[in-house]
Design an enzyme around this catalytic site. Structure first.
Site, PDB file in Angstrom:
ATOM      1  N   HIS A 132     -15.462  30.186  -4.000  1.00 28.12           N
ATOM      2  CA  HIS A 132     -14.461  28.656  -3.832  1.00 28.12           C
ATOM      3  C   HIS A 132     -14.947  27.474  -3.853  1.00 28.12           C
ATOM      4  O   HIS A 132     -15.624  27.077  -3.253  1.00 28.12           O
ATOM      5  CB  HIS A 132     -13.748  29.279  -2.385  1.00 28.12           C
TER       6      HIS A 132
ATOM      7  N   SER B 296      -7.328  27.027   6.723  1.00 26.97           N
ATOM      8  CA  SER B 296      -6.133  27.076   5.682  1.00 26.97           C
ATOM      9  C   SER B 296      -7.038  28.133   4.225  1.00 26.97           C
ATOM     10  O   SER B 296      -6.966  28.884   3.629  1.00 26.97           O
ATOM     11  CB  SER B 296      -5.921  25.872   5.226  1.00 26.97           C
TER      12      SER B 296
ATOM     13  N   LYS C 106      -6.521  32.631   2.527  1.00 28.28           N
ATOM     14  CA  LYS C 106      -6.382  32.395   0.909  1.00 28.28           C
ATOM     15  C   LYS C 106      -7.568  33.280   0.356  1.00 28.28           C
ATOM     16  O   LYS C 106      -7.137  34.246  -0.315  1.00 28.28           O
ATOM     17  CB  LYS C 106      -5.812  30.981   0.411  1.00 28.28           C
TER      18      LYS C 106
ATOM     19  N   ARG D 100       1.750  19.531   7.201  1.00 24.85           N
ATOM     20  CA  ARG D 100       0.526  18.909   7.388  1.00 24.85           C
ATOM     21  C   ARG D 100       0.974  17.394   6.802  1.00 24.85           C
ATOM     22  O   ARG D 100      -0.137  16.662   7.619  1.00 24.85           O
ATOM     23  CB  ARG D 100      -0.498  19.783   7.179  1.00 24.85           C
TER      24      ARG D 100
ATOM     25  N   ASP E 128       0.108  29.729   5.293  1.00 26.83           N
ATOM     26  CA  ASP E 128      -0.759  28.628   4.754  1.00 26.83           C
ATOM     27  C   ASP E 128       0.046  27.697   3.938  1.00 26.83           C
ATOM     28  O   ASP E 128       0.305  26.470   4.074  1.00 26.83           O
ATOM     29  CB  ASP E 128      -1.775  28.936   4.044  1.00 26.83           C
TER      30      ASP E 128
END
Ligand code: URA
Ligand code: CA
Length: 434
Positions: free
Chosen positions: A82, A183, A187, A168, A161
């Site tokens: 990621h 967050s 995922k 947010r 999320d």
């Protein structure tokens, strides 16, 4: 349990229990807790911060708020990669085939891009016929057979999320390290990874602007991984200038193909080797990062990695003739060379501005509904540290609209900072946390 008491407790700086965080996430997701109470808690978290345990608990609660993919029918250890997001980041397209060519499964759920440039799916659609639509059975079959698959995000991954991130965004609580870390990790966990390699970008074109912030975010995510029994490695890499040379969809795919042929930009290849080698170690294919890098280099040199890209593109319906003949990719009508008006050394290339210029040319979306122009973008010809003479080409603009190209030209000249003296280079990789 009452939401009021949970807010009060956090406001006063106390630690929340697993049950309290589960209560909050479950009831916010299903609509029992209103936005104003959730906002108050987020702001309290922003100021009072969360312990490592609270952050892990929040991560798990969000991961479990929707579907959690079961990838157990995929053979081997599933390592996910990621990136926290940058400009012209083509790593997935290079890394996927490199790692998969060594027999390690790469099962990626990807998204379309918003802002800057396109996402991995947009880029892959530069191959005529390429599709990410497939059944779950086909997804599993492809990854077991050819070790590499990219699917579109389907189902209901971490809906808590999604809802909290949107909240947010409008309550000035995005930039809390604990909230960002949970967050992102929620995922990754919901998408079924056994282990995770994170590319945490730092610099002007990234979310984290300073090295200190990036290290804090990275160590928080590594710690969450540890607490949840998912081995996590974080690589902190430079995003003060774009990665590689190409920014734009088809342009980046071409760059990825060149890199798999061993002819790509040095920084992109170097980062891919580092990320890939760490993936190989986590999947137990290599004992050390050094050994992993050696395996990946061999796979590129022997042509195995490029072959894997072909196999993968073919399996998802794409035209593989584009790989042998990259001239087949969609091309822009105009290619304009941007020439330097001064001499010296490139001191800085504002990555964020460059990303926005590419977006305005049509390479990215400003809103979710917009269509992307696969052919347009930028190809840098000079990067940080390079010597420049008056009239030297800094960058090529690929555009379909002359007016937009002219505007881009002015903005590119603004984004290149040229100094009279060589100021030394910034490292590509700052740190590796595990
Ligand atoms: N990316 C995410 O997925 N979540 C955040 O909170 C910030 C960046
Ligand atoms: Ca690039």
């Amino acid at each position: 349990m009452r939401m009021y008491d949970i807010i009060l407790k956090k406001r006063n700086g106390e630690q929340l229990t697993t049950e309290e965080l589960n209560f909050f996430v479950d009831n916010y997701t299903n609509g029992n807790i209103p936005d104003y109470q959730a906002s108050a808690l987020l702001m309290a978290i922003y100021f009072q911060k969360m312990s490592k345990k609270e952050t892990s608990d929040l991560t798990m609660a969000m991961a479990n708020s929707g579907d959690v993919l079961d990838l157990s029918s995929i053979n081997g250890i599933k390592v996910d990669k990621h990136s926290t997001g940058g400009v012209g980041d083509t790593t997935t397209l290079v890394l996927g085939p490199m790692v998969a060519s060594l027999g390690v499964p790469v099962a990626k759920m990807s998204g379309r891009g918003l802002g800057h440039t396109g996402g991995t799916i947009d880029k892959l659609e530069s191959f005529k016929g390429f599709s990410v639509e497939m059944s779950e059975e086909k997804f599993i079959e492809n990854v077991n057979k050819i070790k590499l698959v990219v699917g579109g995000q389907t189902g209901n991954l971490a809906p808590a999320d999604k809802k909290l991130y949107a909240l947010r965004d409008v309550t000035a609580t995005v930039d809390s390290i604990s909230l960002i870390a949970s967050s992102i990790m929620s995922k990754k966990i919901a998408s079924g990874a056994d282990a995770i390699v994170l590319d945490v970008k730092v610099g002007q074109g990234a979310f984290m602007k300073t090295k200190e912030e990036a290290i804090e975010l990275a160590s928080e995510m590594v710690e969450i991984g540890k607490n949840l029994n998912k081995k996590t490695v974080a690589i902190i890499s430079d995003m003060d200038q774009p990665l590689g040379l190409a920014i734009g969809n088809a342009l980046e795919v071409k760059e990825a193909i060149n890199t798999l042929k061993g002819e790509g930009p040095k920084d992109l290849f170097h980062l891919c080797l580092t990320l890939g080698a760490n993936m190989l170690v986590l999947s137990k294919k290599a004992d050390t990062v050094k050994e992993g890098e050696k395996l990946l280099l061999q796979s590129v040199k022997s042509g195995k990695a490029l072959e894997k890209l072909k196999e993968f593109v073919k399996a998802q319906g794409g035209d593989t003739s584009f790989i042998d003949n990259t001239e087949n990719f969609p091309k822009a009508n105009y290619i304009i060379a941007v020439k330097s008006k001064t001499k010296g050394y490139v001191k800085k290339i504002c990555a964020e501005k460059i990303g926005l210029i590419a977006m305005e040319l049509g390479a990215g979306r400003a809103t979710k509904e917009e269509k992307i122009d696969l052919s347009v973008g930028l190809v840098l010809n000079k990067k940080r540290g390079d010597k420049v003479l008056v009239g030297d080409i800094l960058c090529y603009i690929h555009a379909n609209d002359m007016q937009k190209a002219k505007k881009a030209e002015r903005e590119i000249l603004d984004s290149y900072k040229i100094s009279q003296t060589f100021t030394g280079d910034i490292p590509l990789i700052y740190n590796i946390l595990k």
